[in-house]
Design an enzyme around this catalytic site. Sequence first.
Site, PDB file in Angstrom:
ATOM      1  N   ASN A   1      64.769  10.331  66.794  1.00  0.00           N
ATOM      2  CA  ASN A   1      63.523   9.943  66.133  1.00  0.00           C
ATOM      3  C   ASN A   1      62.662  11.185  65.859  1.00  0.00           C
ATOM      4  O   ASN A   1      62.101  11.785  66.768  1.00  0.00           O
ATOM      5  CB  ASN A   1      62.795   8.947  67.061  1.00  0.00           C
ATOM      6  CG  ASN A   1      61.533   8.398  66.453  1.00  0.00           C
ATOM      7  OD1 ASN A   1      60.840   9.083  65.708  1.00  0.00           O
ATOM      8  ND2 ASN A   1      61.231   7.166  66.786  1.00  0.00           N
TER       9      ASN A   1
ATOM     10  N   ASN B   1      59.814  11.519  64.385  1.00  0.00           N
ATOM     11  CA  ASN B   1      58.377  11.361  64.672  1.00  0.00           C
ATOM     12  C   ASN B   1      58.064  11.647  66.130  1.00  0.00           C
ATOM     13  O   ASN B   1      57.109  12.345  66.461  1.00  0.00           O
ATOM     14  CB  ASN B   1      57.896   9.944  64.334  1.00  0.00           C
ATOM     15  CG  ASN B   1      57.859   9.725  62.849  1.00  0.00           C
ATOM     16  OD1 ASN B   1      57.460  10.619  62.092  1.00  0.00           O
ATOM     17  ND2 ASN B   1      58.301   8.574  62.414  1.00  0.00           N
ATOM     18  N   LYS B   2      58.914  11.093  67.005  1.00  0.00           N
ATOM     19  CA  LYS B   2      58.747  11.340  68.443  1.00  0.00           C
ATOM     20  C   LYS B   2      58.894  12.825  68.737  1.00  0.00           C
ATOM     21  O   LYS B   2      58.155  13.385  69.549  1.00  0.00           O
ATOM     22  CB  LYS B   2      59.830  10.594  69.238  1.00  0.00           C
ATOM     23  CG  LYS B   2      59.517   9.173  69.573  1.00  0.00           C
ATOM     24  CD  LYS B   2      60.568   8.720  70.578  1.00  0.00           C
ATOM     25  CE  LYS B   2      60.488   7.283  70.935  1.00  0.00           C
ATOM     26  NZ  LYS B   2      61.509   6.907  71.911  1.00  0.00           N
TER      27      LYS B   2
ATOM     28  N   ASP C   1      62.501   6.361  77.765  1.00  0.00           N
ATOM     29  CA  ASP C   1      62.817   4.971  77.477  1.00  0.00           C
ATOM     30  C   ASP C   1      61.571   4.147  77.768  1.00  0.00           C
ATOM     31  O   ASP C   1      60.872   4.395  78.752  1.00  0.00           O
ATOM     32  CB  ASP C   1      64.007   4.489  78.321  1.00  0.00           C
ATOM     33  CG  ASP C   1      64.722   3.324  77.657  1.00  0.00           C
ATOM     34  OD1 ASP C   1      64.766   3.278  76.416  1.00  0.00           O
ATOM     35  OD2 ASP C   1      65.228   2.442  78.375  1.00  0.00           O
ATOM     36  N   THR C   2      61.301   3.191  76.884  1.00  0.00           N
ATOM     37  CA  THR C   2      60.088   2.379  77.008  1.00  0.00           C
ATOM     38  C   THR C   2      60.427   0.911  76.927  1.00  0.00           C
ATOM     39  O   THR C   2      61.345   0.523  76.195  1.00  0.00           O
ATOM     40  CB  THR C   2      59.102   2.735  75.864  1.00  0.00           C
ATOM     41  OG1 THR C   2      58.680   4.081  76.030  1.00  0.00           O
ATOM     42  CG2 THR C   2      57.876   1.834  75.867  1.00  0.00           C
TER      43      THR C   2
ATOM     44  N   GLY D   1      56.020  -1.770  66.795  1.00  0.00           N
ATOM     45  CA  GLY D   1      56.608  -2.604  67.856  1.00  0.00           C
ATOM     46  C   GLY D   1      55.703  -3.778  68.222  1.00  0.00           C
ATOM     47  O   GLY D   1      55.243  -4.525  67.362  1.00  0.00           O
TER      48      GLY D   1
ATOM     49  N   ASP E   1      52.700  -3.730  69.422  1.00  0.00           N
ATOM     50  CA  ASP E   1      51.272  -3.394  69.444  1.00  0.00           C
ATOM     51  C   ASP E   1      50.336  -4.534  69.026  1.00  0.00           C
ATOM     52  O   ASP E   1      49.291  -4.711  69.648  1.00  0.00           O
ATOM     53  CB  ASP E   1      50.996  -2.158  68.569  1.00  0.00           C
ATOM     54  CG  ASP E   1      51.348  -0.861  69.277  1.00  0.00           C
ATOM     55  OD1 ASP E   1      51.577  -0.902  70.506  1.00  0.00           O
ATOM     56  OD2 ASP E   1      51.399   0.190  68.616  1.00  0.00           O
TER      57      ASP E   1
ATOM     58  N   ARG F   1      53.061   5.732  77.161  1.00  0.00           N
ATOM     59  CA  ARG F   1      53.701   6.968  76.723  1.00  0.00           C
ATOM     60  C   ARG F   1      52.777   8.157  76.943  1.00  0.00           C
ATOM     61  O   ARG F   1      53.199   9.224  77.369  1.00  0.00           O
ATOM     62  CB  ARG F   1      54.101   6.863  75.249  1.00  0.00           C
ATOM     63  CG  ARG F   1      55.072   7.963  74.811  1.00  0.00           C
ATOM     64  CD  ARG F   1      55.606   7.765  73.420  1.00  0.00           C
ATOM     65  NE  ARG F   1      56.327   6.513  73.263  1.00  0.00           N
ATOM     66  CZ  ARG F   1      55.805   5.400  72.751  1.00  0.00           C
ATOM     67  NH1 ARG F   1      54.576   5.376  72.293  1.00  0.00           N
ATOM     68  NH2 ARG F   1      56.511   4.306  72.683  1.00  0.00           N
TER      69      ARG F   1
HETATM   70  P1  IMP Z   1      61.838   3.304  72.870  1.00  0.00           P
HETATM   71  O1  IMP Z   1      62.526   3.391  74.199  1.00  0.00           O
HETATM   72  O2  IMP Z   1      60.671   4.247  72.749  1.00  0.00           O
HETATM   73  O3  IMP Z   1      62.791   3.394  71.713  1.00  0.00           O
HETATM   74  O4  IMP Z   1      61.180   1.851  72.793  1.00  0.00           O
HETATM   75  C1  IMP Z   1      61.942   0.661  72.826  1.00  0.00           C
HETATM   76  C2  IMP Z   1      61.206  -0.469  72.118  1.00  0.00           C
HETATM   77  O5  IMP Z   1      59.994  -0.784  72.828  1.00  0.00           O
HETATM   78  C3  IMP Z   1      60.756  -0.145  70.707  1.00  0.00           C
HETATM   79  O6  IMP Z   1      61.738  -0.451  69.772  1.00  0.00           O
HETATM   80  C4  IMP Z   1      59.530  -1.036  70.536  1.00  0.00           C
HETATM   81  O7  IMP Z   1      59.927  -2.324  70.179  1.00  0.00           O
HETATM   82  C5  IMP Z   1      58.947  -1.089  71.925  1.00  0.00           C
HETATM   83  N1  IMP Z   1      57.879  -0.096  72.093  1.00  0.00           N
HETATM   84  C6  IMP Z   1      57.993   1.151  72.634  1.00  0.00           C
HETATM   85  N2  IMP Z   1      56.809   1.773  72.664  1.00  0.00           N
HETATM   86  C7  IMP Z   1      55.924   0.912  72.119  1.00  0.00           C
HETATM   87  C8  IMP Z   1      54.513   0.995  71.859  1.00  0.00           C
HETATM   88  O8  IMP Z   1      53.830   2.003  72.139  1.00  0.00           O
HETATM   89  N3  IMP Z   1      53.955  -0.084  71.297  1.00  0.00           N
HETATM   90  C9  IMP Z   1      54.652  -1.197  70.974  1.00  0.00           C
HETATM   91  N4  IMP Z   1      55.952  -1.337  71.178  1.00  0.00           N
HETATM   92  C10 IMP Z   1      56.595  -0.284  71.756  1.00  0.00           C
END
Ligand code: IMP
Length: 192
Positions: free
Chosen positions: A9, A11-12, A69-70, A150, A152, A178
């Site tokens: 990504n 942007n990240k 990972d989020t 996502g 939000d 994050r």
């Molecule tokens: P990733 O691990 O950063 O790719 O996040 C996995 C998924 O979590 C993303 O595809 C979003 O659906 C959701 N997500 C992660 N960060 C956020 C955020 O800051 N706001 C809203 N949804 C998020």
Amino acid sequence: MDLVFATHNTNKLKEIQTLLKNTQFNIKGLQQIGCTEEIPETGNTLEENALIKARYVYKKYNINCFSDDTGLEIDALNGDPGVYSARYAGDVCNADDNINKVLQNLNDVSNRTARFKTVIALILEGKEFTFEGVVEGTITSTRQGEKGFGYDPIFKPNGYSLTFAEMSLEEKNKISHRGKATEKFSAFLKNS
Ligand code: IMP
């Protein structure tokens, strides 16, 4: 010293390059080291997934690296979508589908407490470190706001009357999962 962020990504990548510009580390993306494959995320927790990605790059390319990972954990759904946040509504789905599924599953549910969690895993000279950021909040009953991405539009952090999608990115970053994880991570790198 080169440090690879295990993400495709851009942007990240740009965001973290800006945040870490005052450290001794030169942050590179996966493309810059010739890694074009998707790294499988087969863990059961955010921490496992972050470590899996970092270990993959460290072993294959023999270079210091980190990954993140989020997930969104909703108490009434036993912690779901959690590690499946990106693909909650199916393998081919978008944020809108995921939000619809959450709102459907929480229809008539009064306990709407939830949290966003980010784990950053770092492998530096073979040693592993993790940094976690959490923001507690509630899931609204309808979408509110147009900003962000996502989940939000349906996440309202505790102590605020706005969802993340109604806040500026700057405002969100100050209190977000994050933002908090990155703060801990950058403080660690600045002292390394
Ligand atoms: P990733 O691990 O950063 O790719 O996040 C996995 C998924 O979590 C993303 O595809 C979003 O659906 C959701 N997500 C992660 N960060 C956020 C955020 O800051 N706001 C809203 N949804 C998020």
